[in-house]
Design an enzyme around this catalytic site. Sequence first.
Site, mmCIF file in Angstrom:
data_model
loop_
_atom_site.group_PDB
_atom_site.id
_atom_site.type_symbol
_atom_site.label_atom_id
_atom_site.label_comp_id
_atom_site.label_asym_id
_atom_site.label_seq_id
_atom_site.Cartn_x
_atom_site.Cartn_y
_atom_site.Cartn_z
ATOM 1 C CG HIS A 76 -11.254 -3.837 -26.963
ATOM 2 N ND1 HIS A 76 -11.594 -5.095 -26.511
ATOM 3 C CD2 HIS A 76 -12.200 -2.989 -26.467
ATOM 4 C CE1 HIS A 76 -12.677 -5.013 -25.775
ATOM 5 N NE2 HIS A 76 -13.066 -3.747 -25.734
ATOM 6 C CB CYS A 113 -16.060 -5.394 -24.524
ATOM 7 S SG CYS A 113 -16.191 -4.278 -25.944
ATOM 8 C CG HIS A 135 -11.984 -4.661 -20.126
ATOM 9 N ND1 HIS A 135 -12.385 -5.538 -21.109
ATOM 10 C CD2 HIS A 135 -12.462 -3.443 -20.489
ATOM 11 C CE1 HIS A 135 -13.081 -4.881 -22.031
ATOM 12 N NE2 HIS A 135 -13.140 -3.615 -21.676
ATOM 13 C CE LYS A 150 -9.538 -5.700 -24.098
ATOM 14 N NZ LYS A 150 -9.492 -6.395 -22.793
ATOM 15 C CG PHE A 177 -19.840 0.345 -24.924
ATOM 16 C CD1 PHE A 177 -18.784 0.774 -24.142
ATOM 17 C CD2 PHE A 177 -19.872 0.765 -26.258
ATOM 18 C CE1 PHE A 177 -17.782 1.586 -24.649
ATOM 19 C CE2 PHE A 177 -18.876 1.570 -26.782
ATOM 20 C CZ PHE A 177 -17.833 1.985 -25.973
ATOM 21 C CD GLU A 226 -9.682 -3.642 -15.621
ATOM 22 O OE1 GLU A 226 -9.733 -4.889 -15.529
ATOM 23 O OE2 GLU A 226 -9.415 -3.037 -16.680
#
Length: 412
Positions: free
Chosen positions: A339, A163, A303, A334, A400, A314
């Site tokens: 996402h 991502c 994010h 998002k 990831f 985050e």
Amino acid sequence: MKRVAITGLGTVNPLGNDVNTFWDNILNGKSGAGTVTRFDPSPFRTHIACEVKGFEPEKYLDRNEIKRSDLFTQYALYSAAQALEDSGLDVKKLDPFDIGVIWGVGQGGMETFENEVEGFVKGNYVSRFSPFFIPRLIVNMASGMISMKFGLQGINYTTVSACATANTALMDAFNYIRLGKAKIIVAGGSEAPITPASIGGFSAMKAMSTRNEDAATASRPFDVNRDGFVMGEGAGALILEDYDHAIARGAKIYAELAGAAMTADAYHMTSPHPEGIGAAKAMQLALEEAGIAPSELDYLNLHATSTPVGDIAELNAVNRLFNGSANLWVSATKSMTGHLLGAAGAIEAILAIKSITENTIPATINVEQLDPTIPAGINIVVNKPLQKTVNTAMSNAFGFGGHNASVVFRRF
């Protein structure tokens, strides 16, 4: 080092198939989420996603391009065509070796893979695979087909960092232009992951929201009752151009890409480092490259995907680096788009740029009660946009595998 200007934007995503529609829906706090329509999602825990609506590839693609490409490539071609059109570039009058494509894709042709393998199995392993199976499937085909469609013969490849992918593509394009190895690069990312295997796989991981009866409020970063992300799809394209080249041709310049950096968490396959150490370092390095102090950053598009662990990690990173900067405001778009995996960074870079050109910070919608574990002193734009002078903006994208990528834009 050369400077890098942003001279064109294009997108297709759950909130609009052009930049203006996308921005209007963002400002109006519209959710792109609903029950999946592309297949029956009932076998899975999650039944919802943020699907692209009213997509008409014929607007920019010919019949053969549509026939020979997976949806993720169609999204890439569509958004790239928009961005080139928006830039005012006449690529036929330029040296084709000066123009490249660096494109991000996380999964590639999942729909193609599933359909072909299912047909093969149902045919008792004797049915014929399509000759377009592999070309439609492989992740680099988006960058390849953009170059073929527009005759762009410069640097050309695809980045894959889960991502964080689209931000990786932007960073690489930024560096190639700064080093003088290209004058113009089409950069961004695309993804078409709303398929049974993708939804089923992420659902099995318990990574996605199961708020199936209320899809519009399912993506809720920072809310105490968030329960996972909502899958999205689409693409975002940006035209990165040598600053001097852009000035010489009288180009419209949206903003300057001033800094970019990547780090790794080296922590866990799917979970971010809980203290946000790697994320904070990526943001720090990107700001240092841009020559911007943390106290000078106006807006940070996070994010934040609406997962219980990821959002707090985050914000811990933000707290670590910015230490309660009164100037900084953050939000998580998002909450509206879902996402988009490998394309997320591209559409969020567009929103960071629009925040500068419009002096408006998008909101995080669906926040009913902020998570009490959020560090104190972080200014989160909640439920409605904030009018504020924005001279500098950053966009984060994490993936990831522990990939952290941050890009920084500055007012032209």
